[in-house]
Design an enzyme around this catalytic site. Sequence first.
Site, PDB file in Angstrom:
ATOM      1  N   CYS A  50       0.570  -0.569  -0.023  1.00 55.54           N
ATOM      2  CA  CYS A  50      -0.108  -0.369   0.132  1.00 55.54           C
ATOM      3  C   CYS A  50       0.913   1.361  -0.253  1.00 55.54           C
ATOM      4  O   CYS A  50       1.463   1.649  -1.151  1.00 55.54           O
ATOM      5  CB  CYS A  50      -0.923  -0.093   0.903  1.00 55.54           C
ATOM      6  SG  CYS A  50      -2.076   1.411   1.004  1.00 55.54           S
TER       7      CYS A  50
ATOM      8  N   HIS B 223      -3.308  -5.280   1.414  1.00 54.90           N
ATOM      9  CA  HIS B 223      -3.476  -5.564   2.569  1.00 54.90           C
ATOM     10  C   HIS B 223      -3.130  -7.636   2.733  1.00 54.90           C
ATOM     11  O   HIS B 223      -3.816  -7.505   1.929  1.00 54.90           O
ATOM     12  CB  HIS B 223      -4.360  -4.669   3.699  1.00 54.90           C
ATOM     13  CG  HIS B 223      -3.972  -3.491   3.290  1.00 54.90           C
ATOM     14  ND1 HIS B 223      -2.286  -2.999   4.242  1.00 54.90           N
ATOM     15  CD2 HIS B 223      -4.408  -1.807   2.674  1.00 54.90           C
ATOM     16  CE1 HIS B 223      -2.154  -1.427   4.076  1.00 54.90           C
ATOM     17  NE2 HIS B 223      -3.238  -1.258   2.944  1.00 54.90           N
TER      18      HIS B 223
END
Length: 492
Positions: A337, A435
């Site tokens: 991310c 994630h």
Amino acid sequence: MAHTLLVAGTASHVGKSTVAAGLCRYLADRGVSVAPFKAQNMSNNARATPGGEVGVSQYVQARAAGVAPSTDHNPVLLKPRGDGESQLILDGEAVGHFEARGYYDEHWGDALDVARAAHGRLTESHDVIVAEGAGSIAEINLHDRDLANVETARFADADVLLVADIERGGVFASLVGTLELVPDDIRDQVAGAVITKFRGDRSLLAPGIDEFEDRTGVPVLGVLPYDDPGLPEEDSVALPPVGERSVVGADDGVPGDESITVAVPRLPRISNFTDLEPLAREPGVRVAYVPPDATLDEFDAVVLPGSKNTVDDLLALTNAGFGDRLQSFDGPVVGLCGGYQMLGEAITNAAIEGTGDTDRVEGLGLLPVTTEFSESKTVEHVQRDLDGVGPLSGASGTVEGYEIHMGDSTLTDEAARPFDGDGAATDSVLGTYLHDLFVNEIARGAFVRNAFESAGIDSPAANERESGDPYERAAGLVADHVDLGPLGLADW
């Protein structure tokens, strides 16, 4: 009318989340319709649900309860972004960024209404609500606006279970002091106390427990032994302070010269660091949180975690010379991310997220990617077909996780796109918005295998160290060590 139990604490990190998750699974195993609830959470460890973001603990507790996670389980979420400011999320949707005073003066009433409504919806469809408090219930400076503790106890008419951690010392003083400082009406709702993280002979506590009960009239309903069921951490209290180093995953019996160590820069605004926990449970793998100015000579792989403020954390790494050291690092590198965005060549529209007014910030330059920030935010659960390359070479199959990010990343030159056309990878560097990547065994196994190979070490057996389902382990702690009768739960 559903019965609500509020699991409140004498302080942060005393075990509230574990007790709440254990209660959720214990009741669910007995056929009880149970749901978690936390009126207001402050955490950068969030998860995506169909309605938006919730704190990781309520996501985990919903899974423990056997219900689909929803924003009703955590209707108010504050995500700190540095300099005393947090992003406010109501019912899963971002409202804006506010300092504490602005939140309390202008938005706390709205947050209270949102929390009341969410709790009301849960009571219509469940028999028991296990609510989790935040920090200490005895913060006297906040009692007129303590949404997660005082207000929840009141609007839910909840029984209160007070949780205290004996490992930090002064457990009886903290229990007595907390009972002295809570508002009188909340004090009357305290049904009992639980002491957590105890090591040793329980009988040695008996005199203290007896005197505590005589002084307060509040029964100690249980003493939980020191045991980590393996649930994700809620916030960065579990991490070392910025500038310090900490290693996790070193108790598996694998000698140091037969293990690898993954360096994770301890970003000032780190988020979703639970992404690293599956790696730390692998045999022979240590995860070291290191300061941004740390050398990388002793490490075998690097993972850049997520960040609540990618721009400012990128600048912190750059100013510490981390990018220069990473350029010469010859092991596998993965960015998750915000870490993915940092690995690129640049971030544009940077002022949208950073605390300054700079439009363009140079990245670490390990991936041919440029990220452009925008006001819109991606929050979704995703599945991707992984065609493993670089640090994940050899992996092939479906992976799943969640995305929570601002901005889009585009290639500036040729690179592999290993996640159904998303992400970017070279021979030794990979970036992705996914994630929970390492929750997926095929991705985790490939990364670990490649890291061992890069380090020239034979990989140990690829099985996790932890034994058993973490939800069941948490439920066992509660069932074996807590008297549920005074909490109104014994007959369920």
